[in-house]
Design a protein around this motif. Structure first.
Motif, PDB file in Angstrom:
ATOM      1  N   GLU A 132       1.049  -1.414  -0.298  1.00 21.32           N
ATOM      2  CA  GLU A 132       0.285  -0.098   0.176  1.00 21.32           C
ATOM      3  C   GLU A 132       0.743   1.378   0.091  1.00 21.32           C
ATOM      4  O   GLU A 132       0.371   2.438  -0.606  1.00 21.32           O
ATOM      5  N   ARG A 136       0.932   4.184  -3.616  1.00 23.63           N
ATOM      6  CA  ARG A 136       0.822   4.904  -3.310  1.00 23.63           C
ATOM      7  C   ARG A 136       2.102   6.094  -3.393  1.00 23.63           C
ATOM      8  O   ARG A 136       1.461   7.145  -4.222  1.00 23.63           O
ATOM      9  N   ALA A 354      -7.581   2.942  -8.276  1.00 19.71           N
ATOM     10  CA  ALA A 354      -6.985   3.948  -8.159  1.00 19.71           C
ATOM     11  C   ALA A 354      -7.544   4.595  -8.970  1.00 19.71           C
ATOM     12  O   ALA A 354      -7.561   4.263 -10.004  1.00 19.71           O
ATOM     13  N   HIS A 372      -6.979   6.105  -0.020  1.00 18.12           N
ATOM     14  CA  HIS A 372      -5.767   6.849  -0.677  1.00 18.12           C
ATOM     15  C   HIS A 372      -4.890   6.424  -1.662  1.00 18.12           C
ATOM     16  O   HIS A 372      -3.311   6.149  -1.338  1.00 18.12           O
ATOM     17  N   HIS A 373      -5.254   6.215  -2.349  1.00 20.33           N
ATOM     18  CA  HIS A 373      -4.651   5.738  -4.085  1.00 20.33           C
ATOM     19  C   HIS A 373      -5.487   6.944  -4.635  1.00 20.33           C
ATOM     20  O   HIS A 373      -6.326   6.030  -6.158  1.00 20.33           O
TER      21      HIS A 373
END
Length: 541
Positions: A132, A136, A354, A372-373
């Motif tokens: 992750e 990111r 994403a 959070h992508h």
């Protein structure tokens, strides 16, 4: 006295001198004629070499530009494939964490083997955090790199356009090949494009270099049409493509064509593990388990998928493009083991994406968590739109550039001439009038052919003494050369492949001067062109 006169009359001494003078005159004229012809041929060869070198040089620049577009487009595709792989790792890590990781969380309390499950749970959790974090960080970086590649493409187009259109862009190819060669005036407008500014390319359709630049750009998908009188305020289409960074609406056909094309290409080069998953049972991305106990059969299927998806701008508040990855489990049963169909018992989805809203992890039903992508989406790139309407007439989508050079041979000057040019014999015409006038016809006079009339200068180059010939001498200086360069897309043994900017297969060639792009110029330069147009109409290429 009479004796002396009779002796002189009979004396044959000195006859050879008279014959020698006549022969020497003829020999001198012959030598100077040969020198003049040889010098003219030499100057013509050098001028034609300069035109060919410049046309080929520009064609090489065009081919290099197109190949650069192909290499950068391929690099973008590789980057999208890398981003899909990253998202595949994310979805797979979430799957491992929510299945094996959860099971290990409870199994760690089993005496004796609990330490093993503790290590498994810790390793899976660490792997999930790692992928992750990496995704990111890398996805925005790779996206920015793709934007940089697009800007490099636009810079390459602008630079090549500058080379095709401006004086400095010619480089020193012409000067090094023939220092006396000059880029001639435009054959229609009389404007010298040798000193034209870049700004004039927006509104000067009569310029030869203007047509060269437009021929180079009309192959682009957003370039000017070949029939367009001007190239507009966005000749390379950069402003249109730039909307992908901001607007990026699928309902806009100009945007949809880029998103769908690049998305399909990127999806087409995915690795099998990324595209559909593979691996051993439990820890792999794709596997299947079956158990038949007579009264029924149990099947557990693990499937995977990763792809670039394009959504309508009205989907979930304009989500647009997504880097999508999923690892799903489906549990199914059926009565007996062979006779009846399957029925779903349970489904569990582990999905990650994403997009420009921050991405998500979708785990159960429609719940989306962990935004959070971030991903900007498909970035601009340059593609081609070659036309196969009348392919022979339109060069099969290959751009051409026409080079017209002239050389000052003194055709319009009355100053100092080379020693071998016998202008003085024409001016003095010392034998004029000695003939019987048989050849003093109007046609011969038009061609500057007269009895006892000799002119070895360039004053009458161009043929008949009419306005066309005088204009030709004034614009070219007495000598002219033309050449056509062409960038050609060629895959060996596959000539039928349509030109594109995804395979670096562009090369440069010299082409026949018979090019329809500058027919108006050629009709002026070569009057016989227009006279024979009815014969060659439809077969020009």
């Amino acid at each position: 006295m009479f004796r002396i006169l009779r002796r002189l009359r009979r004396d044959e001494r000195g006859q050879a001198m008279v014959l020698g003078v006549v022969v020497m005159l003829v020999l001198a004229v012959t030598i100077m004629t040969s020198v003049g012809i040889g010098q003219g041929v030499y100057e013509k060869i050098k001028l034609q070499d300069a035109a060919d070198a410049q046309a080929y040089s520009l064609a090489v620049k065009e081919a290099r530009a197109y190949n650069f577009l192909a290499y950068t487009n391929r690099a973008m595709i590789v980057h999208y494939s890398a981003m899909l792989t990253l998202m595949s790792y994310v979805s797979h890590a979430v799957y491992l964490d929510r299945t094996i990781g959860v099971a290990a969380k409870y199994l760690q309390y089993i005496p004796g083997i609990g330490a093993v499950f503790t290590a498994v749970k810790t390793a899976i959790a660490a792997w999930k955090v790692t992928v992750e974090t990496v995704s990111r960080l890398l996805i925005p970086v790779i996206t920015a790199l793709n934007i940089a590649l697009w800007l490099a493409q636009e810079a390459m187009l602008t630079g090549t356009l500058f080379d095709l259109y401006t004086t400095k862009g010619h480089g020193d190819v012409i000067g090094k090949t023939d220092p006396r060669a000059e880029v001639t005036e435009d054959m229609d407008s009389g404007q010298s494009f040798n000193n034209a500014s870049v700004s004039s390319l927006f509104g000067n359709p009569s310029d030869i270099n203007y047509s060269n630049a437009k021929n180079f750009l009309h192959v682009l998908d957003d370039g000017p049409f070949s029939s367009s009188p001007t190239m507009g305020m966005d000749p390379t289409g950069m402003l249109t493509r730039g909307k992908l960074v901001t607007g990026n609406k699928l309902s806009d056909p100009n945007m949809a064509k880029y998103r769908l094309l690049m998305g399909n290409l990127a999806n087409g080069v995915r690795r099998p593990w990324t595209a559909e998953g593979q691996g051993p049972i439990l820890i792999g991305r794709r596997w299947e388990f079956r158990l038949c106990v007579g009264i029924g059969e149990l099947r557990i299927r693990k499937t995977a998928d990763s792809q670039i998806k394009s959504f309508d701008e009205n989907f979930e508040n304009n989500r647009k493009d997504q880097l999508f990855a999923s690892d799903d489990i489906r549990i199914e049963v059926r009565p007996t083991c062979f006779l009846f169909g399957w029925s779903d018992v349970f489904r569990l989805r582990f999905r990650a994406a994403a997009d420009n809203r921050g991405g998500f992890h979708q785990e159960y039903g429609s719940n989306k968590t962990d935004d959070h992508h971030p991903w900007l989406g498909i970035t601009p790139f340059i593609t081609s739109d070659t036309s196969f309407v009348s392919p022979r007439q339109n060069h099969f989508g290959y751009p051409c550039n026409l080079i017209v050079l002239g050389k000052d041979m003194g055709a319009e000057k009355s100053g100092k001439k080379p020693v071998y040019e016998l202008e003085n014999l024409k001016n003095n015409a010392f034998m004029e009038g000695s003939g019987d006038g048989k050849y003093n016809t109007a046609e011969n006079n038009d061609e500057a052919i007269r009895e006892s009339y000799l002119d070895m200068t360039w004053e009458y180059v161009g043929g008949k003494q009419d306005g066309y010939a005088a204009d030709f001498r004034q614009r070219t200086g007495g000598m002219m050369a033309m050449a056509v360069g062409r960038a050609i897309y060629h895959r060996p043994n596959a000539w039928k492949e349509e030109p594109n900017f995804f395979n670096p297969l562009w090369t440069a060639r010299l082409a026949p001067v018979q090019t329809h792009w500058d027919a108006d110029h050629l009709k002026w330069l070569v009057p016989a062109w227009e006279d024979s147009e009815w014969l060659i109409q439809g077969i020009n290429y």
